[in-house]
Design a protein around this motif. Structure first.
Motif, mmCIF file in Angstrom:
data_model
loop_
_atom_site.group_PDB
_atom_site.id
_atom_site.type_symbol
_atom_site.label_atom_id
_atom_site.label_comp_id
_atom_site.label_asym_id
_atom_site.label_seq_id
_atom_site.Cartn_x
_atom_site.Cartn_y
_atom_site.Cartn_z
ATOM 1 N N PHE A 95 23.068 34.280 65.612
ATOM 2 C CA PHE A 95 24.663 33.689 65.599
ATOM 3 C C PHE A 95 25.381 34.396 66.740
ATOM 4 C CE2 PHE A 95 23.378 33.623 60.951
ATOM 5 C CZ PHE A 95 23.591 32.204 61.014
ATOM 6 N N GLU A 203 33.998 30.435 69.138
ATOM 7 C CA GLU A 203 33.581 29.814 67.832
ATOM 8 C C GLU A 203 32.219 30.433 67.133
ATOM 9 O OE1 GLU A 203 32.582 25.645 65.329
ATOM 10 O OE2 GLU A 203 33.854 25.597 67.407
ATOM 11 N N ALA A 204 31.494 31.085 68.401
ATOM 12 C CA ALA A 204 30.264 31.725 67.923
ATOM 13 C C ALA A 204 30.563 33.167 67.392
ATOM 14 C CB ALA A 204 29.389 31.800 69.116
ATOM 15 N N ARG A 207 31.957 32.182 63.901
ATOM 16 C CA ARG A 207 30.864 32.055 63.001
ATOM 17 C C ARG A 207 30.101 33.233 62.685
ATOM 18 N NH1 ARG A 207 25.697 28.531 64.046
ATOM 19 N NH2 ARG A 207 25.500 27.863 61.923
ATOM 20 N N THR A 208 29.966 34.116 63.605
ATOM 21 C CA THR A 208 29.221 35.389 63.110
ATOM 22 C C THR A 208 29.800 36.028 61.986
ATOM 23 O OG1 THR A 208 28.516 35.527 65.711
ATOM 24 C CG2 THR A 208 28.348 37.591 64.228
ATOM 25 N N CYS A 211 29.696 33.685 58.980
ATOM 26 C CA CYS A 211 28.391 33.557 58.206
ATOM 27 C C CYS A 211 27.465 34.914 57.690
ATOM 28 C CB CYS A 211 27.183 33.180 59.112
ATOM 29 S SG CYS A 211 27.393 31.540 59.763
ATOM 30 N N CYS A 224 29.829 27.632 54.141
ATOM 31 C CA CYS A 224 30.891 27.119 55.003
ATOM 32 C C CYS A 224 30.264 26.042 56.022
ATOM 33 C CB CYS A 224 31.175 28.458 55.978
ATOM 34 S SG CYS A 224 32.474 28.291 56.988
ATOM 35 N N SER A 225 29.160 26.233 56.306
ATOM 36 C CA SER A 225 28.514 25.007 57.290
ATOM 37 C C SER A 225 28.702 23.811 56.673
ATOM 38 C CB SER A 225 26.912 25.057 57.503
ATOM 39 O OG SER A 225 26.907 26.427 58.209
ATOM 40 N N MET A 253 36.832 26.470 58.641
ATOM 41 C CA MET A 253 35.772 27.499 58.739
ATOM 42 C C MET A 253 36.397 28.839 58.167
ATOM 43 S SD MET A 253 34.497 28.966 62.753
ATOM 44 C CE MET A 253 34.020 27.481 63.010
ATOM 45 N N LYS A 391 23.401 19.535 57.469
ATOM 46 C CA LYS A 391 24.019 21.001 57.812
ATOM 47 C C LYS A 391 23.687 22.248 57.025
ATOM 48 C CE LYS A 391 26.650 20.853 61.251
ATOM 49 N NZ LYS A 391 26.316 21.972 62.501
#
Length: 415
Positions: A95, A203-204, A207-208, A211, A224-225, A253, A391
C-alpha cells in the motif's frame, strides 16, 4: 483527488498513530526524528529520500496493528515477538507510496548477521541499523519510566558501537536530544511541509493508515474500499461538482478513522454488544472528529462524522435530524450501509443485492435514511453493487496475498 496540504496530512496520520497506545504516544515521531537526523548528517541521502524515510519510519510499527491486543505494544516488544516487522514490511510493500523502503521495516528487529546478509543495498542496511538503534533506545526510555537518562544514553551508545564499530556520525551521542516533543514535532513538520508529494502519493499515505485498521481482520478488510466506491458512484449519479465529489471521497475514506482506538474484540464481537461495549464502539465517531478537526475542511469533517446520524434523529453521536444532514452526508451514510450489508461480518453473511435493497427500503420507510439517495441507488443498483463487490474482491485479494506471504515468511519461526 487528495488535495490536503502536507502538514495537515502529517497531523492526521500522527494524531491517528498516537491513538493506538497511550504508552507509545510520540514514539513514532521520536524515532523518525532520530533517523532523520542521522540521515541528514550522513550526507548520502537527498532531501527527497530523507522525506520518504521520515514517512517510512513513522509507520515502522504498523505491523503491530494486526495484533488482537493493540494496547500492549511495549510488552510485545519486550517479548521479542518481531513477526510484526515482517507483516509491516508486506503491508507497506502493498500500500505504501514509498514501498522501496519497506525492507527497512522488515529488518529493524533483525540480528546483526541477518541485516548483513539481507539482499538489500548498503544504504538501506545503514538505515535499518539506525532505525534499530533509535527504536530500541526509545523503547528502553519508555520501559524505564522516562527518568534515568544516564542509563538511556549508555544504552544508546553501547548499541551504536555494536552496530557501527567505526562510529556513528552523530553531532552528539546523547539520546537526550530527542526528548523535546514540541521541537521534534516542529522539525519533522518543517521537513514534511516542503516535500513534493503528488495527490496520488497523499492518497496512498492515507490509504496505508486506513487499511492498517481494516486489515486487522478479514471481516473488516473490505469495508473502506467498498464504502468509498459506493459513495463515489452515488456522487457521480447525482452529477455533483468535482469539489463536492472530492469532499465525499475523502470524508468516506476517513469515516472510520477513530476505530484505530477501538479494541478488535469489540469490532469483531460475534454477538450483540452490551451497554459498555456499545458505548466504546460508538466513541469511534468522536475520536474521528478529534483526529480530523482543524486539519480537513468542515465539509469533509461533517461527512466523515455524520455517517451514523439518521433522518429521524435517532442516530449518533449527536442525534441530528434530516434538516441538518446535507446530500453528501446522506450519500456517505447510505454508502456505509451498502458496504456493511454486502460484506461478510463476524455476525452475518454477505447479503445479495435484492436483500440489500429490501433492507435499505425498510430503513427509508422507518425514516432512517434518505429516500432520494436510495431511489438513485435503486436506479443504478446493478452497476453500483457489482462495482462495490469488485472493489471488495480486490481488497480481499490483497489481504489474502499479504497473509499468505506472511505465513510463508514466519512459518519457520513458528515451528
Amino acid at each position: 483527488m487528495i488535495e490536503l496540504p502536507n502538514e495537515d496530512l502529517y497531523e492526521i496520520i500522527i494524531r491517528s498513530l498516537n491513538r493506538v497506545n497511550d504508552l507509545l504516544v510520540g514514539h513514532g515521531e521520536r524515532v523518525a526524528y532520530g533517523v532523520m537526523r542521522l540521515a541528514e548528517q550522513d550526507g548520502r541521502f537527498s532531501e527527497e529520500e530523507i522525506g520518504q524515510l521520515v514517512w517510512t519510519v513513522l509507520f515502522h510499527d504498523i505491523g503491530n496493528f494486526r495484533k488482537t491486543d493493540t494496547w500492549n505494544l511495549v510488552q510485545l516488544e519486550n517479548d521479542q515477538d518481531y513477526s510484526h516487522a515482517i507483516y509491516g514490511f508486506l503491508f507497506l510493500k502493498t500500500f505504501f507510496p514509498f514501498s522501496q523502503y519497506a525492507p527497512v521495516v522488515r529488518y529493524h528487529h533483525s540480528t546483526d548477521a541477518e541485516i548483513e546478509n539481507a539482499c538489500i543495498e548498503q544504504k538501506l542496511k545503514w538505515v535499518v541499523k539506525c532505525l534499530r538503534i533509535v527504536d530500541a533506545t526509545d523503547l528502553f526510555f519508555v520501559n524505564n519510566g522516562r527518568k534515568d537518562m544516564d542509563k538511556v544514553n549508555a544504552y544508546f551508545r553501547n548499541l551504536s558501537r555494536r552496530l557501527f564499530p567505526a562510529g556513528l556520525p552523530l553531532e552528539s551521542a546523547e539520546f537526550s536530544i530527542m526528548r523535546d516533543m514540541d521541537a521534534i514535532h516542529s522539525r519533522l513538520l518543517e521537513r514534511i511541509k516542503h516535500q513534493v508529494l503528488s495527490n496520488v502519493e497523499k492518497e496512498a499515505l492515507l490509504r496505508t493508515l486506513v487499511c492498517s485498521m481494516d486489515f486487522r481482520s478479514h471481516y473488516t478488510a473490505l469495508h473502506c474500499s467498498m464504502m468509498v466506491r459506493a459513495s463515489d458512484m452515488l456522487a457521480d449519479c447525482f452529477g455533483l461538482e468535482q469539489k463536492v465529489k472530492s469532499e465525499i471521497h475523502i470524508g468516506a475514506m476517513l469515516h472510520d478513522l477513530g476505530k484505530i482506538a477501538i479494541p478488535i474484540e469489540i469490532l469483531e464481537s460475534p454477538g450483540k454488544l452490551d451497554g459498555r461495549m456499545w458505548e466504546i464502539m460508538k466513541s469511534h465517531v468522536m475520536i474521528t472528529e478529534d483526529i480530523l478537526k482543524g486539519y480537513v475542511s468542515d465539509e469533509i469533517l461533517q461527512i466523515a462524522i455524520r455517517h451514523h446520524e439518521t433522518l429521524d434523529g435517532s442516530g449518533y453521536p449527536r442525534g441530528l435530524s434530516g434538516a441538518e444532514l446535507t446530500l453528501p452526508q446522506r450519500i456517505v451514510a447510505v454508502g456505509d450501509i451498502v458496504s456493511a450489508l454486502s460484506e461478510e461480518r463476524s455476525y452475518k453473511q454477505a447479503f445479495p443485492l435484492h436483500e440489500v435493497m429490501n433492507i435499505l427500503k425498510q430503513m427509508c420507510r422507518a425514516g432512517k435514511i434518505c429516500p432520494r439517495v436510495v431511489q438513485m441507488l435503486e436506479e443504478h443498483c446493478d452497476s453500483i453493487y457489482h462495482a462495490v463487490l469488485e472493489k471488495g474482491l480486490q481488497a480481499a485479494d490483497a489481504f489474502e496475498q499479504i497473509y499468505a506471504e506472511y505465513y510463508e515468511l514466519t512459518q519457520p519461526e513458528m515451528e
